[in-house]
Write an enzyme that holds these catalytic residues in place. Structure first.
Site, PDB file in Angstrom:
ATOM      1  CD  GLU A   1       4.749  -1.920  -6.620  1.00 40.01           C
ATOM      2  OE1 GLU A   1       5.248  -0.867  -7.016  1.00 40.01           O
ATOM      3  OE2 GLU A   1       3.592  -2.257  -6.903  1.00 40.01           O
TER       4      GLU A   1
ATOM      5  CE  LYS B   1       3.970   7.214  -4.785  1.00 37.38           C
ATOM      6  NZ  LYS B   1       2.710   6.507  -4.627  1.00 37.38           N
TER       7      LYS B   1
ATOM      8  CG  HIS C   1      25.742  -9.737 -29.000  1.00 41.76           C
ATOM      9  ND1 HIS C   1      26.708 -10.275 -29.826  1.00 41.76           N
ATOM     10  CD2 HIS C   1      24.632 -10.498 -29.187  1.00 41.76           C
ATOM     11  CE1 HIS C   1      26.198 -11.289 -30.492  1.00 41.76           C
ATOM     12  NE2 HIS C   1      24.936 -11.458 -30.122  1.00 41.76           N
TER      13      HIS C   1
HETATM   14  O1  PA5 Z   1       1.406  -1.253  -7.831  1.00 42.77           O
HETATM   15  C1  PA5 Z   1       1.281  -0.154  -7.351  1.00 42.77           C
HETATM   16  O2  PA5 Z   1       0.561   0.039  -6.381  1.00 42.77           O
HETATM   17  C2  PA5 Z   1       1.968   1.056  -7.944  1.00 42.77           C
HETATM   18  O3  PA5 Z   1       2.860   0.749  -8.936  1.00 42.77           O
HETATM   19  C3  PA5 Z   1       0.909   1.947  -8.528  1.00 42.77           C
HETATM   20  O4  PA5 Z   1       0.228   1.262  -9.532  1.00 42.77           O
HETATM   21  C4  PA5 Z   1       1.494   3.222  -9.084  1.00 42.77           C
HETATM   22  O5  PA5 Z   1       2.220   3.886  -8.074  1.00 42.77           O
HETATM   23  C5  PA5 Z   1       0.398   4.128  -9.597  1.00 42.77           C
HETATM   24  O6  PA5 Z   1      -0.533   4.384  -8.604  1.00 42.77           O
HETATM   25  P1  PA5 Z   1      -1.916   5.032  -8.940  1.00 42.77           P
HETATM   26  O7  PA5 Z   1      -2.665   4.123  -9.830  1.00 42.77           O
HETATM   27  O8  PA5 Z   1      -2.576   5.211  -7.621  1.00 42.77           O
HETATM   28  O9  PA5 Z   1      -1.634   6.359  -9.616  1.00 42.77           O
END
Ligand code: PA5
Length: 444
Positions: A286, A421, A307
């Site tokens: 990310e 989303k 394996h």
């Molecule tokens: O790193 C990130 O921003 C995402 O992985 C969020 O942590 C994830 O989408 C969860 O978001 P939230 O904590 O707002 O529910």
């Protein structure tokens, strides 16, 4: 600093001078992380978090964990992505991947929900809880993420059916200081609340309340973990040279990327690393996977996956580097005994420990993969203590900050996460998404 980086199986592919040549860029990135002078500088709260955190909230977290231990057999932790992976990684690493099956010493079992949209899994957790006492820690920085919101609605209803007007005393909300649906619910219902700091993104939040409450509730020593992270912070931020392990790791992966590699495999030789790898994949994927750039993070459990995926690593498309993680001192080992009949032919190992065999497997595999054209980085960590976990977290976080700046991207945003989303909301008929829904229906 207890995380060490060994590049001896990397140099056959990329000479040390190539990494050294990045020292200037690394120094610039290092300063930018400490001084907040580059992209994403509003999300650098994690840099000083091991020392600069709310000490009163930390005490409340310890008190909440003690209350949960006292009044609950089960804690349901609801969250996804950065609001889930760090806590689970820490529990598996410091306690065990079988954390719910081993002697809990009075600590509650921990079940994770809200990290998928699987109704059957929610039902399974409900039946595993059975008649037992439970509490909920719902974690969402935005407070609006669909997966945890659905799981929370279901589990909260169950809690209310069981405890009536006392249910709210068993809900712990970790969310934004001021905004979002979860914050509003927490305020309206009086849930005990903990804060995700504004300047700490989800994937960097394990050392905040996001990770601290589930970890403490599961019996992990969070004071030792924070001390480990603080010591790592001191060592890493003070050392502007290639002997800094975060510099060495960031430099190696940057050189490999610039010279055409596309994938980094994290290969771990103890099962307790499994969810650390998942956490690492989010942290690196990310942070770096944007603007059509970045090494794609993948992971292998070793020797298990030798394996299955071992064939590809040895012999498939040459697109990857491999980063091997090992624990120097496992909590215990097994001695292989001599057998009278030697029917399995293992007597040549009589007297050896499984750890010895594991370490020879690591060395042999690294050499085989190097022969197969896969540059290897080795990361060692002394043990699976909470202190070492804190050190490892800080090491990986600082290294990805450096590495992201070397890629010339913003390592602290995640614009790509929104695309799925929008489509999901449109297909589900969420108000406000009517136009997109019509467009998607035409495509389907
Ligand atoms: O790193 C990130 O921003 C995402 O992985 C969020 O942590 C994830 O989408 C969860 O978001 P939230 O904590 O707002 O529910």
């Amino acid at each position: 600093m207890s995380v060490s980086v060994n590049l001896s199986n990397f140099y056959p592919f990329y000479a040390q001078e190539k990494m050294d040549a990045l020292a200037g860029e690394l120094a610039g990135a290092h300063d930018a992380l400490l001084e907040g002078t580059r992209a994403g500088n509003d999300f650098l709260g994690w840099v000083k978090l091991p020392v600069d955190y709310d000490k009163d909230e930390f005490e409340r977290i310890l008190a909440a964990a003690a209350k949960i231990k006292e009044d609950s057999d089960v804690l349901v932790v609801i969250g996804i992505g950065g609001s889930y992976l760090g806590a689970r990684a820490g529990i598996e690493f410091c306690v065990s991947p079988n954390f719910n099956m081993i002697d809990r010493k009075g600590y509650p079992q921990v079940f994770f929900l809200g990290n998928h949209i699987s109704g059957e899994t929610v039902n399974e957790v409900i039946s595993l809880i059975g008649d037992r006492d439970f509490s909920i820690n719902v974690i969402s920085k935005s407070g609006t993420t669909t997966e945890p919101a659905i799981a929370f609605r279901v589990m909260k209803d169950l809690l209310i059916k069981k405890y009536g007007d006392k249910a709210n005393d068993r809900i712990y909300a970790t969310t934004d200081r001021a905004r979002g649906a979860l914050k509003s619910q927490a305020t309206a219902c009086g849930y005990e609340s903990f804060i995700v700091p504004d300047n700490v993104g989800g994937r960097f939040s394990v050392l905040s309340a996001v990770g601290l409450l589930p970890l403490a509730a599961a019996g992990v020593d969070i004071k030792a973990m924070m001390q480990g992270a603080a010591d790592a912070m001191e060592a890493i931020t003070a050392d502007k040279s290639m002997s800094n392990p975060a510099w060495a790791y960031a430099a190696a992966r940057s050189v490999a990327y610039r010279e055409g590699k596309a994938v980094e495999i994290l290969g771990c030789y103890e099962p307790r690393f499994h969810t650390v790898s998942e956490w690492w994949k989010q942290l690196y994927g990310e942070s770096e996977g944007k603007d059509l750039k970045g090494l794609m993070p993948a992971s292998l459990d070793l020797t298990t996956d030798l394996h299955s995926m071992g064939q590809f690593v040895q012999d498939g498309t040459r697109i990857m580097i491999e980063t091997i993680m090992t624990i120097e001192k496992p909590t215990s080992t097994v001695v292989i005994e001599k057998a009278e009949d030697d029917g399995d032919g293992l007597n040549y190992l009589a007297g050896a420990t499984m750890d010895y065999v594991n370490k020879q497997a690591q060395a042999g595999t690294a050499l085989a993969h190097v022969d197969g054209g896969v540059p290897n980085i080795k990361l060692s960590i002394p043990d699976s203590s909470a202190y070492s976990f804190g050190q490892m977290v800080y090491f990986f976080e600082f290294a990805v900050g450096l590495s992201g700046y070397l890629l010339d991207i913003n390592p602290f945003n995640q614009p790509g996460v929104e695309a799925y989303k929008k489509n999901m909301f449109a297909l589900l008929g969420k108000p406000g998404y009517e136009e997109l829904r019509a467009e998607l229906m035409k495509k389907m």
